[in-house]
Scaffold this motif. Structure first.
Motif, mmCIF file in Angstrom:
data_model
loop_
_atom_site.group_PDB
_atom_site.id
_atom_site.type_symbol
_atom_site.label_atom_id
_atom_site.label_comp_id
_atom_site.label_asym_id
_atom_site.label_seq_id
_atom_site.Cartn_x
_atom_site.Cartn_y
_atom_site.Cartn_z
ATOM 1 N N LYS A 90 0.832 -1.194 0.000
ATOM 2 C CA LYS A 90 0.000 0.000 0.000
ATOM 3 C C LYS A 90 0.875 1.257 0.000
ATOM 4 O O LYS A 90 2.000 1.243 0.505
ATOM 5 N N ASP A 91 0.302 2.345 -0.557
ATOM 6 C CA ASP A 91 1.020 3.622 -0.550
ATOM 7 C C ASP A 91 0.710 4.382 0.735
ATOM 8 O O ASP A 91 0.051 3.862 1.644
ATOM 9 N N GLU A 92 1.161 5.638 0.803
ATOM 10 C CA GLU A 92 1.005 6.400 2.049
ATOM 11 C C GLU A 92 -0.440 6.743 2.370
ATOM 12 O O GLU A 92 -0.774 7.056 3.524
ATOM 13 N N PHE B 72 10.274 -0.606 18.680
ATOM 14 C CA PHE B 72 9.876 0.751 18.306
ATOM 15 C C PHE B 72 10.006 0.948 16.799
ATOM 16 O O PHE B 72 10.914 0.405 16.162
ATOM 17 N N SER B 73 9.096 1.752 16.242
ATOM 18 C CA SER B 73 9.224 2.209 14.857
ATOM 19 C C SER B 73 9.435 3.719 14.868
ATOM 20 O O SER B 73 9.039 4.409 15.813
ATOM 21 N N TYR B 74 10.064 4.217 13.800
ATOM 22 C CA TYR B 74 10.460 5.620 13.760
ATOM 23 C C TYR B 74 9.874 6.299 12.536
ATOM 24 O O TYR B 74 10.084 5.865 11.393
ATOM 25 N N ASN B 75 9.113 7.370 12.759
ATOM 26 C CA ASN B 75 8.615 8.208 11.683
ATOM 27 C C ASN B 75 9.614 9.342 11.490
ATOM 28 O O ASN B 75 9.655 10.293 12.275
ATOM 29 N N ARG B 76 10.428 9.214 10.458
ATOM 30 C CA ARG B 76 11.500 10.183 10.253
ATOM 31 C C ARG B 76 10.947 11.569 9.952
ATOM 32 O O ARG B 76 11.506 12.586 10.378
ATOM 33 N N ASP B 77 9.851 11.649 9.208
ATOM 34 C CA ASP B 77 9.288 12.949 8.842
ATOM 35 C C ASP B 77 8.819 13.725 10.071
ATOM 36 O O ASP B 77 8.922 14.955 10.126
ATOM 37 N N SER C 113 -0.870 -5.509 3.361
ATOM 38 C CA SER C 113 -2.112 -6.208 3.731
ATOM 39 C C SER C 113 -1.836 -7.272 4.780
ATOM 40 O O SER C 113 -2.723 -7.629 5.563
ATOM 41 N N LYS C 114 -0.618 -7.785 4.800
ATOM 42 C CA LYS C 114 -0.182 -8.732 5.814
ATOM 43 C C LYS C 114 1.134 -8.217 6.398
ATOM 44 O O LYS C 114 2.033 -7.858 5.639
ATOM 45 N N PRO C 115 1.282 -8.188 7.724
ATOM 46 C CA PRO C 115 2.547 -7.706 8.291
ATOM 47 C C PRO C 115 3.725 -8.584 7.865
ATOM 48 O O PRO C 115 3.579 -9.795 7.657
ATOM 49 N N LEU C 116 4.874 -7.965 7.716
ATOM 50 C CA LEU C 116 6.099 -8.716 7.486
ATOM 51 C C LEU C 116 6.568 -9.330 8.806
ATOM 52 O O LEU C 116 6.251 -8.835 9.892
ATOM 53 N N ASP C 117 7.318 -10.413 8.702
ATOM 54 C CA ASP C 117 7.910 -11.042 9.885
ATOM 55 C C ASP C 117 9.383 -10.674 9.943
ATOM 56 O O ASP C 117 10.126 -10.914 8.986
ATOM 57 N N MET C 118 9.807 -10.100 11.069
ATOM 58 C CA MET C 118 11.191 -9.696 11.248
ATOM 59 C C MET C 118 11.847 -10.558 12.318
ATOM 60 O O MET C 118 11.274 -10.800 13.382
ATOM 61 N N PRO D 291 4.209 -4.066 10.399
ATOM 62 C CA PRO D 291 3.024 -3.746 9.591
ATOM 63 C C PRO D 291 3.215 -2.571 8.648
ATOM 64 O O PRO D 291 2.430 -2.373 7.727
ATOM 65 N N HIS D 292 4.240 -1.756 8.876
ATOM 66 C CA HIS D 292 4.495 -0.596 8.016
ATOM 67 C C HIS D 292 5.998 -0.351 7.957
ATOM 68 O O HIS D 292 6.770 -0.916 8.746
#
Length: 561
Positions: free
Chosen positions: A189-191, A292-297, A261-266, A324-325
């Motif tokens: 998916k896009d933004e 944690f995830s980081y929103n750089r913007d 649509s499906k989360p990646l597995d890390m 998931p993103h």
């Protein structure tokens, strides 16, 4: 800067008009051919940011960089001409604070510099200003063509129908392994959350280990987070000790991928020497590390989950979690509410060094149970007898000791001190450099002794080419000797003092309004001049009585308003 020159010149212009009326009948202009010299230091807290390659072995410097300024006090940050057009000159960015600002420990000025450039991974760096002193910062950028030690990357094209597990394997400088699984049938998916019509996805993934200083120091903002959204619904600042992080970018159908649509597995394996800072013991099966995830913007972290540590088939400790993103993802221990705020460590130096040539660097570490948990390096550390240096730290972790160590450029410790991290500490530090017996015929730039360093008094002038005005600028100067050792010097109202060695070639670069002016000079016993000049001219005569050098430097300005 337009307002600055208007305010400075207005009384001069009015005075000129009055004199002109008096002498009108005689047709005499008493100011004809006279230049006006003004200072340009109405702005505060000069800041120089040096963007460098995160690979400590690299000899190249980042270039063609673009920056944006964000954060709570972004409106108070200006370029060195007093404007908002932030231009990087080579790898240097010069900033100032607005003239009506009064930063302090209780009311700091905080802003974030976001930087990106060709073939470099974008990153953010937050700066906190608490006084009017000049300050320098070094921001490490990951060169995608020459990755730092402990950092590896992979580029892959994956069929969305079949999926794939992308592996970044272990290496001699990175024992950790990263595995990212794209499940079969995943839609990207896009933004906006819309499905991208594509049959494959292109992945660029960078994994940062924790076993090297280059990798560890590449963590965004050096482990300090200004905004963190926690799972309990609160938002706060925090400090991180990372157990590893991964930066993931994907494109599909010519568009940037933001979610799935499906989360990646890390799956991230851990460094075998990793210690849990909460227990002060090696990480064990069953330990939980926040994800944690980081929103750089937005310069914003979000606590997504907890990863429970297990072992893989080879007996390696691993952390598994869902993605998931896309963003930078890290497993890290957080220090929410466990800091004692911003602290200033003031170091008074006693030394046998007369005039520093900046062949030194310093580190500030936070230590617990004998182990350094955070370490920050201060390059171009200038030393001479009776000087005072301030180290400013924010989000200092509670329960730690601080250790300040001064090194020579060859890594030899020449001074250190350890004390309680949570106090504004004033310490005395003795930093003595033994004289080196230089063998005959040794090149001067190879000698480590400071005995032949001379004091250089710089006098800078910026000559406006579009009007009869000279400026005594407040600017930054970078001085690099033949061996690559550099000094960063703040010139205030055209004046600065530094140490240079005789018979050593130096490259001098000054930065103003996004432009570099440079030249080369070698001081001898007579008068040296700038050669190989790019807009910079000047002379370096040695005073036969004092032995000091009274240098004059001039560069042209085409944009005086």
């Amino acid at each position: 800067m337009k307002n600055f020159f208007t305010s400075i010149l207005r009384p001069v212009i009015l005075f000129s008009l009055g004199i002109s009326l008096v002498f009108a009948c005689q047709k005499i202009n008493p100011f004809e051919g006279v230049d006006l010299t003004v200072n340009s230091n109405i702005y505060k807290a000069p800041i120089l940011i040096e963007f460098v390659d995160a690979n400590s072995n690299s000899t190249t410097l980042p270039k063609d960089l673009t920056v944006t300024i964000s954060g709570p006090n972004k409106d108070l940050v200006l370029n060195d001409q007093g404007g908002k057009d932030f231009k990087v000159a080579g790898n240097l960015l010069s900033l100032v604070l607005a003239e009506n600002v009064n930063p302090s420990e209780s009311a700091p000025v905080e802003f974030t510099v976001s930087v990106k450039g060709p073939n470099y991974a974008p990153t953010n760096y937050t700066i906190t200003i608490v006084d009017f002193l000049s300050s320098t910062y070094r921001v490490a950028l990951t060169n995608l063509s020459a990755l730092p030690d402990g950092v590896k990357s992979v580029a892959k094209t994956t069929s969305l129908a079949t999926g794939e597990t992308i592996v970044i394997p272990a290496s001699t400088d990175k024992p950790e392994v990263a595995k990212i699984t794209i499940p079969a049938g995943t839609q990207v998916k896009d933004e906006t959350g819309a499905i991208i019509n594509a049959t494959s996805v292109n992945s660029n993934i960078i994994q940062y280990g924790t076993g090297t200083e280059d990798a560890f120091n590449s963590f965004p903002n050096e482990g300090e987070a200004n905004t963190v959204k926690f799972k309990d619904g609160t938002t706060d600042e925090a400090s991180f000790i990372t157990a590893g992080f991964v930066d993931i970018e994907m494109t599909a159908g010519g568009k940037s991928v933001k979610s799935f649509s499906k989360p990646l597995d890390m799956s991230l394996s851990l460094h075998p020497d990793l210690v849990n800072p909460d227990t002060e013991e090696p990480v064990q099966v069953g330990d939980q590390i926040p994800v944690f995830s980081y929103n750089r913007d937005k310069d914003e972290w979000t606590e997504e989950d907890d990863a429970t540590i297990t072992k893989d088939a080879n007996g390696n400790l691993i952390a598994n979690f869902k993605v998931p993103h896309l963003s930078t993802w890290t497993i890290a221990w957080k220090y929410k509410g466990k800091t004692c705020g911003s602290k200033t460590y003031t170091v008074s130096i006693k030394s046998n060094i007369r005039n520093s040539t900046s062949r030194y660097y310093a580190t500030v570490s936070y230590i617990k149970s004998g182990r350094a948990r955070y370490t920050k390096r201060y390059p171009s550390f200038k030393i001479s007898n009776s000087t005072t240096v301030k180290f400013k730290a924010k989000k200092v972790p509670k329960g730690y000791s601080t250790r300040i160590v001064v090194y020579r450029s060859n890594g030899v410790v020449i001074g250190s001190s350890t004390f309680n991290a949570c106090i504004n500490k004033k310490i005395g530090l003795t930093v003595n450099v033994p004289e080196v017996v230089v063998p005959p015929n040794t090149p001067d730039d190879a000698a480590e002794t400071e005995s032949d360093a001379v004091k250089v008094n710089l006098d800078f002038t910026a000559a406006c080419t579009n009007k009869s005005v000279n400026i005594k600028p407040t600017v930054w100067v970078k001085l690099v000797d033949a061996s690559g050792v550099e000094q960063l010097v703040n010139v205030v109202e055209g004046k600065a003092t530094l140490g240079m060695k005789k018979n050593v070639k130096y490259t001098i670069t000054t930065t103003y309004d996004g432009t570099n002016y440079s030249g080369e000079v070698t001081i001898s016993n007579g008068t040296a001049t700038i050669v190989s000049s790019v807009g910079l001219t000047g002379s370096f005569p040695v005073n036969p009585t004092s032995g000091e050098v009274d240098a004059t430097l001039v560069y042209p300005l085409n944009s005086c308003k």
